[in-house]
Design a protein around this motif. Structure first.
Motif, PDB file in Angstrom:
ATOM      1  N   ILE A 143       0.995  -1.132  -0.158  1.00 24.46           N
ATOM      2  CA  ILE A 143      -0.058  -0.571  -0.354  1.00 24.46           C
ATOM      3  C   ILE A 143       1.124   1.639  -0.581  1.00 24.46           C
ATOM      4  O   ILE A 143       0.757   2.300  -0.559  1.00 24.46           O
ATOM      5  N   ASP A 144       1.823   1.098   0.534  1.00 22.47           N
ATOM      6  CA  ASP A 144       3.082   2.826   0.470  1.00 22.47           C
ATOM      7  C   ASP A 144       3.459   2.568  -0.942  1.00 22.47           C
ATOM      8  O   ASP A 144       3.907   3.579  -0.866  1.00 22.47           O
ATOM      9  N   ASP A 145       3.551   1.414  -0.912  1.00 15.10           N
ATOM     10  CA  ASP A 145       4.754   1.548  -2.462  1.00 15.10           C
ATOM     11  C   ASP A 145       3.323   2.057  -3.614  1.00 15.10           C
ATOM     12  O   ASP A 145       3.835   3.065  -4.421  1.00 15.10           O
ATOM     13  N   SER A 181      -1.075   9.317   5.159  1.00 17.07           N
ATOM     14  CA  SER A 181      -1.412  10.825   5.905  1.00 17.07           C
ATOM     15  C   SER A 181      -2.596  10.957   4.730  1.00 17.07           C
ATOM     16  O   SER A 181      -3.570  12.248   6.050  1.00 17.07           O
ATOM     17  N   ARG A 182      -2.764  10.622   4.147  1.00 16.63           N
ATOM     18  CA  ARG A 182      -3.773  11.453   2.462  1.00 16.63           C
ATOM     19  C   ARG A 182      -4.567  10.232   2.888  1.00 16.63           C
ATOM     20  O   ARG A 182      -5.915  10.732   1.877  1.00 16.63           O
ATOM     21  N   TRP A 230       1.742   0.899  12.092  1.00 17.71           N
ATOM     22  CA  TRP A 230       1.923   1.657  11.026  1.00 17.71           C
ATOM     23  C   TRP A 230       0.672   2.724  10.149  1.00 17.71           C
ATOM     24  O   TRP A 230       1.654   3.751   9.620  1.00 17.71           O
ATOM     25  N   ILE A 231      -0.225   3.281  11.033  1.00 17.12           N
ATOM     26  CA  ILE A 231      -0.913   4.389  10.992  1.00 17.12           C
ATOM     27  C   ILE A 231      -0.205   5.522  11.891  1.00 17.12           C
ATOM     28  O   ILE A 231       0.307   6.506  10.889  1.00 17.12           O
ATOM     29  N   GLY A 232       0.885   4.966  13.183  1.00 10.63           N
ATOM     30  CA  GLY A 232       2.176   6.384  13.780  1.00 10.63           C
ATOM     31  C   GLY A 232       0.921   7.555  13.918  1.00 10.63           C
ATOM     32  O   GLY A 232      -0.481   7.072  14.525  1.00 10.63           O
ATOM     33  N   ASP A 233       1.164   8.387  13.749  1.00  9.74           N
ATOM     34  CA  ASP A 233       0.229   9.556  14.570  1.00  9.74           C
ATOM     35  C   ASP A 233      -0.438  10.660  12.768  1.00  9.74           C
ATOM     36  O   ASP A 233      -0.523  11.387  12.311  1.00  9.74           O
ATOM     37  N   SER A 234       0.092   9.832  11.839  1.00  4.99           N
ATOM     38  CA  SER A 234      -1.100  10.118  10.103  1.00  4.99           C
ATOM     39  C   SER A 234      -2.580   9.499  11.151  1.00  4.99           C
ATOM     40  O   SER A 234      -2.600   9.393  11.532  1.00  4.99           O
ATOM     41  N   ALA A 269      -7.494   7.297  -1.372  1.00  2.88           N
ATOM     42  CA  ALA A 269      -6.062   7.934  -0.381  1.00  2.88           C
ATOM     43  C   ALA A 269      -6.625   8.977  -0.946  1.00  2.88           C
ATOM     44  O   ALA A 269      -6.837   9.008  -2.261  1.00  2.88           O
ATOM     45  N   ALA A 270      -6.624  10.376  -1.046  1.00  2.00           N
ATOM     46  CA  ALA A 270      -6.575  11.777  -1.376  1.00  2.00           C
ATOM     47  C   ALA A 270      -5.288  12.091  -2.096  1.00  2.00           C
ATOM     48  O   ALA A 270      -4.071  11.645  -1.739  1.00  2.00           O
ATOM     49  N   LEU A 271      -5.061  12.858  -3.333  1.00  2.00           N
ATOM     50  CA  LEU A 271      -4.002  13.340  -3.899  1.00  2.00           C
ATOM     51  C   LEU A 271      -3.133  14.123  -3.046  1.00  2.00           C
ATOM     52  O   LEU A 271      -3.843  14.817  -1.771  1.00  2.00           O
TER      53      LEU A 271
END
Length: 115
Positions: free
Chosen positions: A46-48, A58-59, A83-87, A112-114
């Motif tokens: 997902i990150d990639d 974060s979005r 994984w979410i952390g502070d996002s 997610a939003a761009l």
């Protein structure tokens, strides 16, 4: 408005970008791995894909998580929360479902939003 497809295939694209939003296909881990390994692999993918689309976790707007066995909920949540952390956390739903293969333990879909 243009539609951009990332990693398009015959059956599906791994991500579709339209109108400032990226929609990811359901992501799965390696068949036969345990729940923790599958969740970590999915979140890395997902990150990639989000990075390829020009955004990041974060979005996130929404997540849908399908577990083959709801007893894996706590393990999945611990990894997800790290994984979410502070996002900011997205809107999210989690349910048990019969996945397409018996050795898949989890499938995660995000939007997610761009930037």
């Amino acid at each position: 408005m243009d539609i951009q497809r990332l990693k398009p295939g015959r059956r599906m694209s791994q991500a579709v970008i339209h109108n400032g939003t990226v929609y990811l296909a359901g992501q799965i881990g390696a068949p036969g791995e345990d729940i923790a390994a599958q969740v970590r692999a999915i979140l890395a993918t997902i990150d990639d894909l989000l990075a390829q689309a020009g955004t990041d976790r974060s979005r996130l707007l929404q997540a849908t998580i399908w577990l083959a066995n709801i007893t894996d909920y706590d393990v999945m949540n611990r990894i997800w929360e790290d994984w979410i952390g502070d996002s900011p956390a997205p809107a999210r739903a989690t349910a048990q479902a019969q996945l397409a293969r018996a050795d898949w333990k989890v499938e995660i879909i995000v939007t997610a939003a761009l930037r």
